[in-house]
Design a protein around this motif. Sequence first.
Motif, PDB file in Angstrom:
ATOM      1  N   ARG A   1     -18.513  -7.603 -20.735  1.00  0.00           N
ATOM      2  CA  ARG A   1     -16.917  -8.048 -21.163  1.00  0.00           C
ATOM      3  C   ARG A   1     -17.066  -7.891 -22.554  1.00  0.00           C
ATOM      4  NH1 ARG A   1     -13.970 -12.855 -22.172  1.00  0.00           N
ATOM      5  NH2 ARG A   1     -15.514 -14.399 -21.825  1.00  0.00           N
ATOM      6  N   THR A   2     -15.784  -7.245 -23.195  1.00  0.00           N
ATOM      7  CA  THR A   2     -15.901  -7.197 -24.601  1.00  0.00           C
ATOM      8  C   THR A   2     -15.465  -8.627 -25.143  1.00  0.00           C
ATOM      9  OG1 THR A   2     -15.599  -4.825 -24.733  1.00  0.00           O
ATOM     10  CG2 THR A   2     -14.699  -6.152 -26.792  1.00  0.00           C
ATOM     11  N   ILE A   3     -16.170  -9.113 -26.195  1.00  0.00           N
ATOM     12  CA  ILE A   3     -15.743 -10.627 -26.821  1.00  0.00           C
ATOM     13  C   ILE A   3     -15.198 -10.546 -28.082  1.00  0.00           C
ATOM     14  CG2 ILE A   3     -16.541 -12.922 -27.141  1.00  0.00           C
ATOM     15  CD1 ILE A   3     -17.047 -12.055 -24.357  1.00  0.00           C
ATOM     16  N   ASP A   4     -13.929 -10.877 -28.624  1.00  0.00           N
ATOM     17  CA  ASP A   4     -13.291 -10.554 -29.623  1.00  0.00           C
ATOM     18  C   ASP A   4     -13.909 -11.573 -30.696  1.00  0.00           C
ATOM     19  OD1 ASP A   4     -12.157 -12.892 -29.544  1.00  0.00           O
ATOM     20  OD2 ASP A   4     -10.368 -12.076 -28.460  1.00  0.00           O
TER      21      ASP A   4
ATOM     22  N   VAL B   1     -18.602 -21.712 -41.647  1.00  0.00           N
ATOM     23  CA  VAL B   1     -17.864 -21.243 -40.298  1.00  0.00           C
ATOM     24  C   VAL B   1     -17.308 -19.790 -40.616  1.00  0.00           C
ATOM     25  CG1 VAL B   1     -16.054 -21.652 -38.936  1.00  0.00           C
ATOM     26  CG2 VAL B   1     -17.316 -23.554 -39.628  1.00  0.00           C
ATOM     27  N   PRO B   2     -17.789 -18.847 -39.948  1.00  0.00           N
ATOM     28  CA  PRO B   2     -17.396 -17.329 -40.395  1.00  0.00           C
ATOM     29  C   PRO B   2     -15.837 -17.132 -40.102  1.00  0.00           C
ATOM     30  CG  PRO B   2     -18.434 -17.524 -38.456  1.00  0.00           C
ATOM     31  CD  PRO B   2     -18.659 -18.620 -39.093  1.00  0.00           C
ATOM     32  N   ASN B   3     -15.401 -16.268 -40.795  1.00  0.00           N
ATOM     33  CA  ASN B   3     -14.063 -15.815 -40.341  1.00  0.00           C
ATOM     34  C   ASN B   3     -14.103 -14.416 -39.383  1.00  0.00           C
ATOM     35  OD1 ASN B   3     -14.029 -13.609 -42.219  1.00  0.00           O
ATOM     36  ND2 ASN B   3     -13.436 -15.228 -43.571  1.00  0.00           N
ATOM     37  N   GLU B   4     -13.342 -13.846 -39.012  1.00  0.00           N
ATOM     38  CA  GLU B   4     -13.249 -12.767 -38.152  1.00  0.00           C
ATOM     39  C   GLU B   4     -13.838 -11.482 -38.972  1.00  0.00           C
ATOM     40  OE1 GLU B   4      -9.843 -11.472 -35.899  1.00  0.00           O
ATOM     41  OE2 GLU B   4      -9.339 -13.587 -35.461  1.00  0.00           O
ATOM     42  N   ARG B   5     -13.713 -11.582 -40.384  1.00  0.00           N
ATOM     43  CA  ARG B   5     -14.622 -10.472 -41.075  1.00  0.00           C
ATOM     44  C   ARG B   5     -15.919 -10.532 -41.346  1.00  0.00           C
ATOM     45  NH1 ARG B   5     -10.694  -9.833 -46.532  1.00  0.00           N
ATOM     46  NH2 ARG B   5     -10.925 -12.126 -46.495  1.00  0.00           N
ATOM     47  N   THR B   6     -16.428 -12.092 -41.559  1.00  0.00           N
ATOM     48  CA  THR B   6     -17.511 -12.440 -41.918  1.00  0.00           C
ATOM     49  C   THR B   6     -18.634 -12.559 -40.541  1.00  0.00           C
ATOM     50  OG1 THR B   6     -17.207 -14.750 -42.130  1.00  0.00           O
ATOM     51  CG2 THR B   6     -17.231 -13.456 -44.049  1.00  0.00           C
TER      52      THR B   6
ATOM     53  N   THR C   1     -20.842  -2.390 -30.459  1.00  0.00           N
ATOM     54  CA  THR C   1     -19.687  -2.688 -31.260  1.00  0.00           C
ATOM     55  C   THR C   1     -18.556  -1.990 -30.502  1.00  0.00           C
ATOM     56  OG1 THR C   1     -20.870  -2.918 -33.468  1.00  0.00           O
ATOM     57  CG2 THR C   1     -18.496  -2.592 -33.379  1.00  0.00           C
ATOM     58  N   VAL C   2     -17.324  -2.758 -30.218  1.00  0.00           N
ATOM     59  CA  VAL C   2     -16.396  -2.100 -29.600  1.00  0.00           C
ATOM     60  C   VAL C   2     -15.380  -2.166 -30.863  1.00  0.00           C
ATOM     61  CG1 VAL C   2     -14.375  -2.209 -27.763  1.00  0.00           C
ATOM     62  CG2 VAL C   2     -16.869  -2.948 -27.324  1.00  0.00           C
ATOM     63  N   ARG C   3     -15.061  -0.929 -31.351  1.00  0.00           N
ATOM     64  CA  ARG C   3     -14.378  -0.898 -32.432  1.00  0.00           C
ATOM     65  C   ARG C   3     -12.751  -1.510 -32.576  1.00  0.00           C
ATOM     66  NH1 ARG C   3     -15.373   2.162 -36.802  1.00  0.00           N
ATOM     67  NH2 ARG C   3     -17.047   3.016 -35.832  1.00  0.00           N
ATOM     68  N   GLY C   4     -12.339  -2.163 -33.242  1.00  0.00           N
ATOM     69  CA  GLY C   4     -11.226  -2.787 -33.518  1.00  0.00           C
ATOM     70  C   GLY C   4     -10.905  -3.873 -32.522  1.00  0.00           C
ATOM     71  N   VAL C   5     -12.147  -4.326 -31.482  1.00  0.00           N
ATOM     72  CA  VAL C   5     -11.856  -5.456 -30.533  1.00  0.00           C
ATOM     73  C   VAL C   5     -12.845  -6.486 -30.834  1.00  0.00           C
ATOM     74  CG1 VAL C   5     -11.820  -5.931 -28.253  1.00  0.00           C
ATOM     75  CG2 VAL C   5     -11.018  -3.833 -29.021  1.00  0.00           C
TER      76      VAL C   5
END
Length: 239
Positions: free
Chosen positions: A167-170, A186-191, A212-216
């Motif tokens: 399962r791809t986890i965002d 606490v990281p953000n979606e970029r870090t 890595t699932v690009r963009g997801v």
Amino acid sequence: MSIAQLAPALRPELSLAPPPLETAVAERTPNPAPRIRAVPEGTEARGFVLYVGLDEAKAAAAGTNLHRIVEALKALAVEIAPNAETYAAVALAPQGAGGRDVDVVRLALQDPAALAKYRQPEDAADRHPAGVIVDISRKRALLDGETAALTYKEFELLQYLVLREGRTIDRAELISSLWNADEDEVPNERTIDVHVRRLRAKLGGYEDIVRTVRGVGYRFDRHADVSIRQASTPSPDLF
């Protein structure tokens, strides 16, 4: 509550009564008092466990609920054997947990036969040194028999992906599931990508087990050179 009343008690629209227990047993075997299972010498049977895999949604779809089923079964046991003592335990699992309901129940309630499926020999790494062993029981990863220098958070990240194989986890889910709001970093979606990059670097030649699932987000796919070791007691994150 009689045997004939059991079905209506669970689902009021049902009224068919099952045949007497003695008749059903006699039809199955010529022995009027069969032994269901041999009891080893020096021990005695003191009761039994019945695992029922059923959540509230499925019970409601059948026109009943777990409480009514439990109470009806307890009443039936006392009807058949007035001296019977009963105890009911509810198996809990996180929402959306995969697997058959009855298997989840057996694992949650520590059924030895179910737990045995998750046990692996302690010397598995010695006999099969090549590849990756994700040892959830000891919170470590072995690379070709050597322990990878993962931090606690890096192992949690790997474990989270492994237990959700395929399962791809965002990124948002990884952050909300693995970091508390009051933690210092606490990281953000970029870090979060930095944390994944560090994990993959420590996996060395096996870094591609975290895809890595690009963009997801990220995903773990089972590889032939990866095995998972569970404890005799499953990880709380398993369900």
